[in-house]
Design an enzyme around this catalytic site. Structure first.
Site, PDB file in Angstrom:
ATOM      1  N   CYS A 130       0.829  -1.046   0.604  1.00 22.55           N
ATOM      2  CA  CYS A 130       0.006   0.036   0.179  1.00 22.55           C
ATOM      3  C   CYS A 130       1.035   1.492  -0.050  1.00 22.55           C
ATOM      4  CB  CYS A 130      -0.853   0.234   1.504  1.00 22.55           C
ATOM      5  SG  CYS A 130      -2.617   0.628   0.690  1.00 22.55           S
ATOM      6  N   CYS A 160      -4.269  -1.470  -2.818  1.00 28.34           N
ATOM      7  CA  CYS A 160      -3.948   0.761  -2.284  1.00 28.34           C
ATOM      8  C   CYS A 160      -4.157   0.035  -4.108  1.00 28.34           C
ATOM      9  CB  CYS A 160      -4.170   1.842  -1.700  1.00 28.34           C
ATOM     10  SG  CYS A 160      -2.076   1.817  -2.051  1.00 28.34           S
ATOM     11  N   CYS A 166       7.118  -0.992  -9.150  1.00 25.76           N
ATOM     12  CA  CYS A 166       7.762  -1.351  -8.094  1.00 25.76           C
ATOM     13  C   CYS A 166       8.614  -1.701  -8.237  1.00 25.76           C
ATOM     14  CB  CYS A 166       6.970  -2.160  -7.142  1.00 25.76           C
ATOM     15  SG  CYS A 166       5.022  -2.285  -7.376  1.00 25.76           S
TER      16      CYS A 166
END
Length: 163
Positions: free
Chosen positions: A12, A88, A96
């Site tokens: 998140c 989220c 990432c």
């Protein structure tokens, strides 16, 4: 079937609420088959007390929860991840780090209970917990070793559509 423990990272943005709930839940429901972790793209440095309160009300003890960066899981000594799940929408859209182990990725978007008005936060956290509980219960019923990777990836991603 082996005794492999599957490592799961819940992401998140702030790593203070939803990902903390998911980490605690999976470590509780996973019964040793799964080891959950959580992190954030921009951790805010503290765990939301409503998240810890909700876990405690559900009988889940979390003693080592902390808001931490996802960068910790891209280091050479980090656990090799089998699954990376965003909870989220903000984290789902971010670039990432490169995860060790080529994990299966999925998005299980859950509304942010921290955004609820102060007098409704406890209820909002209970609702977010319930959504995550249903999804994680389905997740733990899967047999990752008995499914071909593409089918497993589809099943894990489909869980994100369950309310």
């Amino acid at each position: 079937m082996t005794d492999k423990t599957f490592n799961v990272l819940f992401l998140c943005t702030g790593n203070s609420a939803r990902s903390i709930l998911a980490e605690g839940l999976l470590n509780h429901l996973g019964k040793g088959r799964f080891r959950a972790y959580s992190a954030g793209s921009r951790p805010n440095g503290r765990v939301n007390p409503f998240a810890l309160e909700r876990l405690a009300k559900e009988g889940i003890t979390v003693t080592d929860a902390r808001s931490k960066s996802w960068d910790e899981f891209a280091l050479p000594d980090a656990p090799v991840l089998d699954f990376v799940i965003t909870v989220c929408d903000n984290a789902a859209g971010e670039v990432c780090p490169i995860w060790l182990g080529q994990p299966i990725t999925a998005h299980w978007g859950v509304f942010d209970p921290s955004d609820a008005p102060e007098d409704e936060k406890a209820i909002a956290f209970a609702k977010a917990f319930a959504i995550l509980h249903r999804r994680i219960s389905l997740f733990t019923s899967l047999n990752p070793e008995g499914l071909e990777r593409l089918l497993l990836e589809k099943k894990v991603r489909d869980i994100g559509h369950i309310e």
